[in-house]
Design a protein around this motif. Structure first.
Motif, mmCIF file in Angstrom:
data_model
loop_
_atom_site.group_PDB
_atom_site.id
_atom_site.type_symbol
_atom_site.label_atom_id
_atom_site.label_comp_id
_atom_site.label_asym_id
_atom_site.label_seq_id
_atom_site.Cartn_x
_atom_site.Cartn_y
_atom_site.Cartn_z
ATOM 1 N N ALA A 17 21.338 -0.663 -4.020
ATOM 2 C CA ALA A 17 19.984 -1.216 -4.078
ATOM 3 C C ALA A 17 20.011 -2.722 -3.868
ATOM 4 C CB ALA A 17 19.338 -0.888 -5.419
ATOM 5 N N ASN A 18 18.856 -3.262 -3.572
ATOM 6 C CA ASN A 18 18.619 -4.700 -3.346
ATOM 7 C C ASN A 18 19.111 -5.151 -1.971
ATOM 8 O OD1 ASN A 18 17.656 -4.812 -6.024
ATOM 9 N ND2 ASN A 18 19.657 -5.425 -6.811
ATOM 10 N N ASP A 24 14.774 -4.798 -6.160
ATOM 11 C CA ASP A 24 13.967 -3.697 -6.692
ATOM 12 C C ASP A 24 13.101 -2.999 -5.639
ATOM 13 O OD1 ASP A 24 15.001 -3.928 -9.199
ATOM 14 O OD2 ASP A 24 13.158 -4.579 -10.182
ATOM 15 N N SER A 25 13.459 -3.146 -4.363
ATOM 16 C CA SER A 25 12.636 -2.513 -3.327
ATOM 17 C C SER A 25 13.451 -1.828 -2.227
ATOM 18 C CB SER A 25 11.688 -3.533 -2.692
ATOM 19 O OG SER A 25 12.415 -4.587 -2.087
ATOM 20 N N GLY A 27 16.849 0.097 -0.654
ATOM 21 C CA GLY A 27 17.971 0.932 -1.062
ATOM 22 C C GLY A 27 18.596 1.627 0.125
ATOM 23 N N HIS A 137 12.623 2.987 -12.171
ATOM 24 C CA HIS A 137 12.356 2.249 -10.927
ATOM 25 C C HIS A 137 12.892 3.094 -9.775
ATOM 26 C CE1 HIS A 137 16.627 1.015 -11.275
ATOM 27 N NE2 HIS A 137 16.317 0.811 -12.545
ATOM 28 N N ASP A 139 14.250 2.166 -6.621
ATOM 29 C CA ASP A 139 15.052 1.619 -5.526
ATOM 30 C C ASP A 139 16.358 2.373 -5.278
ATOM 31 O OD1 ASP A 139 15.838 0.660 -7.996
ATOM 32 O OD2 ASP A 139 16.388 -1.314 -7.289
ATOM 33 N N SER A 152 10.908 1.020 -1.284
ATOM 34 C CA SER A 152 10.174 1.717 -2.333
ATOM 35 C C SER A 152 9.596 0.738 -3.341
ATOM 36 C CB SER A 152 11.093 2.719 -3.050
ATOM 37 O OG SER A 152 12.185 2.048 -3.654
ATOM 38 N N SER A 161 7.768 5.594 -1.554
ATOM 39 C CA SER A 161 8.987 5.326 -0.797
ATOM 40 C C SER A 161 8.746 5.618 0.674
ATOM 41 C CB SER A 161 10.147 6.196 -1.309
ATOM 42 O OG SER A 161 11.314 5.977 -0.539
#
Length: 301
Positions: A17-18, A24-25, A27, A137, A139, A152, A161
């Motif tokens: 992720a990141n 946080d969005s 992945g 969350h 991601d 996402s 997503s």
């Protein structure tokens, strides 16, 4: 409600992720898969774990895969009389490669596969939403479930997503340190506010990263520059950030994978000379793996 006879096997990929700026969005699913096997039995619960987490994770109802399976069965409307579960784990735990998301997504997919007609009762959108709720969350659970590269988030209380394209030339090399960092520790180091200039720069790099992964890999070094989270986490993973600094100084698109401390660097194929050159940079005592991008996501075998 009818449960299927015999065991069902599900596999689910590791994720990162990141990817630098996409906090946080963003992945990405990676070609490293845990395998879960379960079957409905007359009564009780039996859990066995091999590989990562063996001897460390609980073997009762608190096991994350079991918790996810229970949530799926509740959503479907029936709990089995008993369960037998075997986990064959290769995704390292507490390393920023999505082991908890793999457990959650794998458990949900496995439970759905144990119910006759489960996909009609609990469709893919419902599985994703349930996974995101359990994880908190989306991601990591998004690429773990859908595969590939995902964007996402959450808006008005609803998780979403979207899959974006990945250039087939792109692969990844992960450098996995011998000790992990808990996600809550890494998140605890982040400030509540960041300078507007840093937020704007990160937004621009995130947009560039979507384009770079989609077909302009020559921009990956610039696109993976982060302004929001990695530097704040340096106290928890100084060796990882030092490796990121060294690799980026030499032109490699390196970043902290998820909450760390694994370092991920984009490459041009698992068997390429560029990947071999990257593997030579692996610190002593660390693990290094060249991984393809996984485009399938979680599936029942």
């Amino acid at each position: 409600m009818t449960f299927v006879e015999g065991p069902v096997t599900a596999t689910v990929p590791a994720t990162s992720a990141n990817l630098g700026p996409g906090f946080d969005s963003l992945g990405l699913a990676l070609g490293l898969r845990d395998e879960l096997v379960a079957e409905v039995v007359d009564d009780g619960l039996e859990v066995a774990v091999e590989g990562a987490g063996a001897g460390e994770v609980p073997l009762d109802e608190s096991h994350l895969v079991v918790r996810a399976m229970r949530a799926a069965f509740d959503a479907i409307g029936a709990q089995p009389p008993g369960l037998r579960l075997a986990c064959h784990n290769v995704i390292p735990h507490a390393r920023g490669l999505g082991s908890s998301s793999a457990a959650i997504v794998g458990g949900l997919v496995l439970a759905r596969g144990l119910v006759a007609g489960g996909e009609l009762i609990l469709d893919d959108d419902a599985v994703f939403r349930l996974a995101a709720e359990l994880e908190g969350h989306p991601d990591n659970v998004a690429p773990a479930f859908y595969g590939g590269f995902t964007i996402s988030g959450r808006e008005d209380g609803e998780f979403f997503s979207v899959n974006a394209s990945v250039d087939p030339r792109i692969s990844a090399v992960v450098f996995v340190p011998p000790t992990g960092v808990k996600t809550e520790v890494a998140r605890g180091l982040l400030p509540e506010r960041v300078p507007h200039a840093d937020a704007a720069a990160d937004a621009g790099r995130t947009a560039l990263l979507v384009a770079a992964l989609g077909g302009r890999p020559e921009h990956l070094l610039r696109a993976t520059r982060d302004y929001l989270h990695q530097e704040y986490r340096r106290p928890a993973m100084p060796e990882s950030l030092a490796l990121v600094d060294e690799l980026r100084a030499d032109g490699f698109a390196a970043l902290v994978s998820g909450a760390g401390p694994t370092v991920l660097t984009f490459s041009d194929g698992v068997d390429s000379a560029y990947t071999a050159k990257l593997a030579d940079r692996c610190p002593a005592g660390w693990g290094c793996q060249a991984l393809a991008i996984d485009l399938e996501g979680a599936r029942v075998v």
